[in-house]
Scaffold this motif. Sequence first.
Motif, mmCIF file in Angstrom:
data_model
loop_
_atom_site.group_PDB
_atom_site.id
_atom_site.type_symbol
_atom_site.label_atom_id
_atom_site.label_comp_id
_atom_site.label_asym_id
_atom_site.label_seq_id
_atom_site.Cartn_x
_atom_site.Cartn_y
_atom_site.Cartn_z
ATOM 1 N N ARG A 63 19.927 -39.012 44.675
ATOM 2 C CA ARG A 63 20.037 -37.590 44.355
ATOM 3 C C ARG A 63 20.825 -36.829 45.410
ATOM 4 N N ASP A 64 20.780 -37.274 46.658
ATOM 5 C CA ASP A 64 21.472 -36.603 47.748
ATOM 6 C C ASP A 64 22.809 -37.295 47.953
ATOM 7 N N ILE A 65 23.885 -36.648 47.521
ATOM 8 C CA ILE A 65 25.206 -37.280 47.548
ATOM 9 C C ILE A 65 25.649 -37.592 48.967
ATOM 10 N N MET A 66 25.217 -36.801 49.948
ATOM 11 C CA MET A 66 25.615 -37.070 51.328
ATOM 12 C C MET A 66 24.913 -38.309 51.874
ATOM 13 N N ARG A 67 23.675 -38.562 51.453
ATOM 14 C CA ARG A 67 22.991 -39.798 51.847
ATOM 15 C C ARG A 67 23.719 -41.012 51.270
ATOM 16 N N VAL A 68 24.126 -40.891 50.021
ATOM 17 C CA VAL A 68 24.867 -41.978 49.385
ATOM 18 C C VAL A 68 26.177 -42.213 50.130
ATOM 19 N N LEU A 69 26.851 -41.122 50.505
ATOM 20 C CA LEU A 69 28.115 -41.225 51.231
ATOM 21 C C LEU A 69 27.927 -41.900 52.581
ATOM 22 N N VAL A 70 26.873 -41.527 53.289
ATOM 23 C CA VAL A 70 26.586 -42.140 54.592
ATOM 24 C C VAL A 70 26.386 -43.639 54.432
#
Length: 247
Positions: A63-70
């Motif tokens: 759900r958190d796109i920045m977590r996925v990006l990291v």
Amino acid sequence: MKGLEYLLNTNTDLDKREEILSSTLTAQIYFGLDEKNQKDVFVDINSNSKRVSMLLVTKYDTRDIMRVLVRDLYNSSLALQNAGVEFNKSRIVRPTNELLFTSAHLKSFITLLLFGTSNISKKNEKITKDRYDDILMFLDKLFTILLDVLPSTPGNVRKYALGHEALQNAIAFYLHKAIILEVDPDLDWILDWETEVEKLKSFDWSVRNPLFQSHMIESRPNTDYEFKAFIDNKHDKLSKILEKELL
């Protein structure tokens, strides 16, 4: 499950309902338990429960796109893997641990770098999703160059100030101002951005740098683990130092 059912039945925020309905929930289901087994499982779960590992959070929370990006950036970037990112714990114990980032700090670094703020807005979330592949490739190259021009062990806080969140965020904010183009409603970067990143090689990142001294204190003094740390995690004054010296 009952809590989610109640929330869906009582919440009038359509966007929130849609977010809940489209999210993923991990569940462990037991079949064929008698009353005693049910009580035993309930006691066991509540007595032996542990906080969910950061590794599991970053692995399954899409759900958190920045977590996925990291997570994707770390998996693709040999430079970041060599520098070290702590996914299992929320903080790094200095000076014995020389990993450069926690996953949370890396997320803050990327958000500051791309958008100039530590809190990502819905608009910037959409930009990240729409330009995901471009942003991932850009960040992969950026960290390759950045970690090449920085000292080889940047997380060594006895030698360098780079392992501290305040300076990490200052670098991210400095790079945002130097290379990011905010072209509403999109995001881009200057053509020769690599040159701006390479400028960081000329800066003195050591804890002995006179420019840092008024912002630092001795941490864990009079012990074998003494090292210098920044007074707080605010990056504003440190960003101004970088701008004055490098821009």
